[in-house]
Design a protein around this motif. Structure first.
Motif, short mmCIF file in Angstrom:
data_model
loop_
_atom_site.label_atom_id
_atom_site.label_comp_id
_atom_site.label_asym_id
_atom_site.label_seq_id
_atom_site.Cartn_x
_atom_site.Cartn_y
_atom_site.Cartn_z
N PRO A 235 1.25 -1.20 0.16
CA PRO A 235 -0.21 0.10 -0.09
C PRO A 235 1.59 1.18 -0.18
O PRO A 235 0.66 2.26 -0.86
CB PRO A 235 -1.00 -0.33 1.50
N LEU A 236 1.98 1.01 0.48
CA LEU A 236 2.87 3.34 0.97
C LEU A 236 3.53 2.73 -0.52
O LEU A 236 3.78 3.83 -1.19
CB LEU A 236 4.11 2.37 1.71
N LEU A 237 4.13 1.45 -1.24
CA LEU A 237 4.69 1.77 -2.23
C LEU A 237 3.67 2.18 -3.75
O LEU A 237 3.41 2.91 -4.83
CB LEU A 237 4.75 0.36 -2.91
N VAL A 238 1.78 1.68 -3.43
CA VAL A 238 1.22 2.28 -3.96
C VAL A 238 1.10 3.76 -3.68
O VAL A 238 1.20 4.99 -5.16
CB VAL A 238 -0.39 1.81 -4.44
N THR A 239 1.16 3.69 -2.94
CA THR A 239 1.20 5.61 -2.36
C THR A 239 2.07 6.69 -3.32
O THR A 239 1.69 7.68 -3.72
CB THR A 239 1.57 5.85 -0.89
N PHE A 240 3.14 5.72 -3.03
CA PHE A 240 4.05 6.17 -4.10
C PHE A 240 3.93 7.01 -5.42
O PHE A 240 3.99 7.47 -6.12
CB PHE A 240 5.53 5.71 -3.39
N THR A 241 3.73 6.09 -5.72
CA THR A 241 3.11 5.71 -7.31
C THR A 241 1.71 6.99 -7.64
O THR A 241 2.29 7.90 -8.01
CB THR A 241 2.36 4.45 -7.94
N ARG A 242 0.82 6.94 -6.52
CA ARG A 242 0.19 7.79 -7.26
C ARG A 242 0.54 8.93 -7.22
O ARG A 242 0.15 9.94 -7.67
CB ARG A 242 -1.57 7.86 -5.79
N GLN A 243 1.90 9.97 -5.86
CA GLN A 243 2.11 10.99 -6.49
C GLN A 243 3.01 11.03 -7.25
O GLN A 243 2.58 12.20 -7.22
CB GLN A 243 3.25 10.86 -4.88
N CYS A 244 3.20 10.39 -7.76
CA CYS A 244 4.54 10.61 -8.68
C CYS A 244 3.61 11.22 -9.72
O CYS A 244 3.14 12.53 -10.70
CB CYS A 244 4.73 9.62 -9.13
N LEU A 245 2.02 10.37 -10.39
CA LEU A 245 1.35 10.51 -11.11
C LEU A 245 0.72 11.81 -11.02
O LEU A 245 0.01 12.23 -11.87
CB LEU A 245 0.56 9.43 -11.01
N ALA A 246 -0.54 11.79 -9.92
CA ALA A 246 -0.97 13.16 -9.35
C ALA A 246 0.01 14.33 -10.20
O ALA A 246 -0.83 15.46 -10.62
CB ALA A 246 -0.97 13.43 -8.26
N HIS A 247 1.53 14.17 -9.26
CA HIS A 247 1.62 15.92 -9.54
C HIS A 247 2.82 15.63 -10.79
O HIS A 247 2.99 17.08 -10.91
CB HIS A 247 2.70 16.04 -8.45
N ILE A 248 2.40 15.01 -11.67
CA ILE A 248 3.05 15.05 -12.96
C ILE A 248 2.15 16.14 -13.72
O ILE A 248 1.99 17.07 -14.41
CB ILE A 248 2.75 13.62 -13.94
N THR A 249 0.91 16.04 -13.56
CA THR A 249 -0.51 16.40 -14.75
C THR A 249 -0.34 18.47 -13.44
O THR A 249 -0.13 18.54 -14.11
CB THR A 249 -2.29 15.93 -14.16
N ALA A 250 -0.40 17.86 -12.18
CA ALA A 250 -0.29 19.23 -11.55
C ALA A 250 0.94 20.18 -11.41
O ALA A 250 0.29 21.22 -12.00
CB ALA A 250 -0.27 18.96 -9.93
N TYR A 251 1.78 19.66 -11.47
CA TYR A 251 2.83 20.12 -11.99
C TYR A 251 3.24 20.79 -14.19
O TYR A 251 3.80 21.65 -14.12
CB TYR A 251 4.69 20.37 -11.75
N ALA A 252 2.90 20.05 -14.25
CA ALA A 252 3.18 20.24 -16.15
C ALA A 252 1.62 21.58 -16.52
O ALA A 252 1.85 22.89 -16.77
CB ALA A 252 2.09 19.54 -16.73
N PHE A 253 0.40 22.08 -15.43
CA PHE A 253 -0.03 23.05 -15.80
C PHE A 253 0.13 23.45 -15.62
O PHE A 253 0.62 24.79 -15.30
CB PHE A 253 -1.48 22.28 -14.54
N PHE A 254 1.23 23.80 -13.93
CA PHE A 254 1.71 25.12 -13.32
C PHE A 254 2.64 25.88 -14.20
O PHE A 254 2.10 26.97 -15.11
CB PHE A 254 2.10 24.60 -11.59
N TYR A 255 3.52 25.30 -15.22
CA TYR A 255 4.28 24.86 -15.67
C TYR A 255 4.23 25.23 -17.13
O TYR A 255 4.03 27.00 -17.56
CB TYR A 255 5.80 24.44 -15.63
N GLY A 256 3.35 25.07 -17.92
CA GLY A 256 2.97 24.27 -19.35
C GLY A 256 2.03 25.45 -19.56
O GLY A 256 1.99 26.36 -19.67
N PHE A 257 0.94 25.51 -18.47
CA PHE A 257 -0.49 27.07 -18.80
C PHE A 257 0.05 27.72 -18.21
O PHE A 257 -0.12 28.62 -18.76
CB PHE A 257 -1.22 26.76 -17.55
#
Length: 433
Positions: A235-257
């Protein structure tokens, strides 16, 4: 703050977005390596010492960036800033755990919500503040402001943080393990910054260093990362993976947008920063409303759905898109910002080994910055010739796919239902392997 400064900095040094992207990548490389390493040092020596040292480094980084005569000195200041800020989150989570043990209160959701609101404020108010500073005195001010902020952190940290004592294992810190880990991650991250066939040796070096790291950690008595425990904690490894995926979109929006608003939409840095204020307001409001609820599954699923919606909406943007639509999109994207980070933070608190809370918190941030680094690389690729409509739409298709993958992972993870039970009803023990 840097999100709205990339275009002015590029103009000042006459460099394209592919080079200013190193200002983002350099910090996230340093932080991705530094977070778990400093987190482990927090576990060993206590949060106060590491927090004060980190604050001092952040101040020095601000001074170096303010006086930078060329782009690569500016990049060096960002790397130093990355190492300096790596102490804050592990120190905070370590303090939460020790305070929970001292008081016997095992439900820290209110304090975690306050920590998350703080993160939201600095993350999403940054573009607006950066735009105002740039409008007032140029991009140098977004680096200079780190000096007084660092001094405030040093004073408050010295006055308020408990002194504590080093743990029993403080004299047995696995320095070689930390160095092999840092070397392996650095090689992979540098390759991701500029992926090319000519750089084939970087992942090879990273893999070789990673193998040595794993071999050592499995055989040392007090490893930097207890890989047996970590591997058994799915479960902790899955949480790490979720964190990575969520912040790909979050930071791409911050910098790209933000870059598209200036290059594609023709707005100033100050105007672009102000257009991100609805994101700030929505994120903080959502966190405040949901922060004391320990359940994480619903937050993650709803956040994933809004992430998909926000990424898909980027396909509708054009150079003549009316301001009201840009404001509405900014507000919608603030919803997953307010839900996902807090949910993953609560999941970590319930899933991680209490004795290694600092290192686990550092790893959570590492995966966040890996996502940010991948987002920066994507921004450099899609905006190679400038932040055009076509580049924004191409990036939007990729981000929609990432957000959909995040949604599937949230729906498939049945362990999330048990996180709320532990967080609300008693001791937050790591799950049984």
């Amino acid at each position: 703050m840097l999100a709205v400064a990339l275009v002015p900095i590029g103009r000042a040094f006459d460099v394209p977005p592919s080079q200013t992207a190193w200002l983002v990548s350099g910090l996230y490389l340093a932080t991705a390596v530094g977070q778990p390493v400093i987190g482990r040092l927090v576990d060993a020596f206590g949060p106060r010492r590491l927090y004060l040292v980190g604050s001092a480094l952040a101040g020095l980084a601000g001074l170096l960036g303010t006086l930078a005569p060329e782009l690569w000195v500016l990049v060096a200041s960002r790397v130093l800033l990355g190492f300096g800020t790596s102490a804050a989150f592990p120190a905070a989570m370590s303090l939460l755990r020790s305070e929970s043990e001292r008081t016997g209160r095992e439900n820290p959701s209110g304090v975690l919500a306050a920590l998350s609101v703080s993160n939201q404020v600095v993350a999403v108010a940054g573009p607006a503040l950066g735009g105002l500073l740039i409008g007032a005195g140029g991009w140098h001010l977004i680096f200079a402001v780190n000096v007084p902020l660092s001094l405030m952190c040093l004073v408050l940290g010295a006055l308020r943080l408990p002194r504590g004592t080093p743990s029993v294992g403080a004299s047995h810190v696995d320095v070689p393990g930390m160095l092999w880990f840092a070397g392996s991650l650095t090689a992979f991250m540098v390759f991701l910054m500029a992926p090319a066939a000519a750089h084939w040796y970087l992942p090879v070096l990273g893999l070789a260093a990673g193998c040595v790291f794993v071999h050592r950690e499995l055989r040392t008595r007090r490893p930097f990362l207890d890989l047996r425990v970590l591997a058994g904690n799915v479960p902790l490894l899955v949480t790490f993976t979720r964190q990575c995926l969520a912040h790909i979109t979050a930071y791409a929006f911050f910098y790209g947008f933000s870059q598209w608003l200036q290059d594609g939409r023709g707005l100033s840095a100050s105007q672009a920063g102000l257009l991100l204020l609805p994101l700030s307001a929505t994120a903080i409001g959502v966190t405040a409303l949901t922060g004391r609820r320990g359940r994480v599954r619903g937050k993650l699923v709803v956040g994933a759905l809004f992430q998909c919606l926000g990424c898909a909406a980027l396909l509708l943007l054009r150079a003549d898109t009316p301001p009201w639509l840009l404001i509405a999109l900014s507000a919608v994207v603030g919803i997953p910002h307010g839900l996902i980070g807090l949910a993953n933070q609560n999941a970590l608190y319930a899933q991680a080994d209490p004795a290694r809370m600092g290192a686990s918190a550092g790893l959570l941030r590492t995966f966040m910055y890996i996502g940010a680094l991948l987002a920066a690389a994507a921004t450099a690729v899609f905006f190679h010739d400038g932040a055009t409509d076509a580049g924004l739409h191409a990036m939007a298709w990729m981000l929609t796919g990432v957000a959909a993958s995040f949604l599937v992972l949230c729906l498939a993870d049945r362990s999330l239902g048990r996180v709320a039970h532990r967080g609300e009803g008693g001791a937050a023990q790591p799950p049984t392997p």
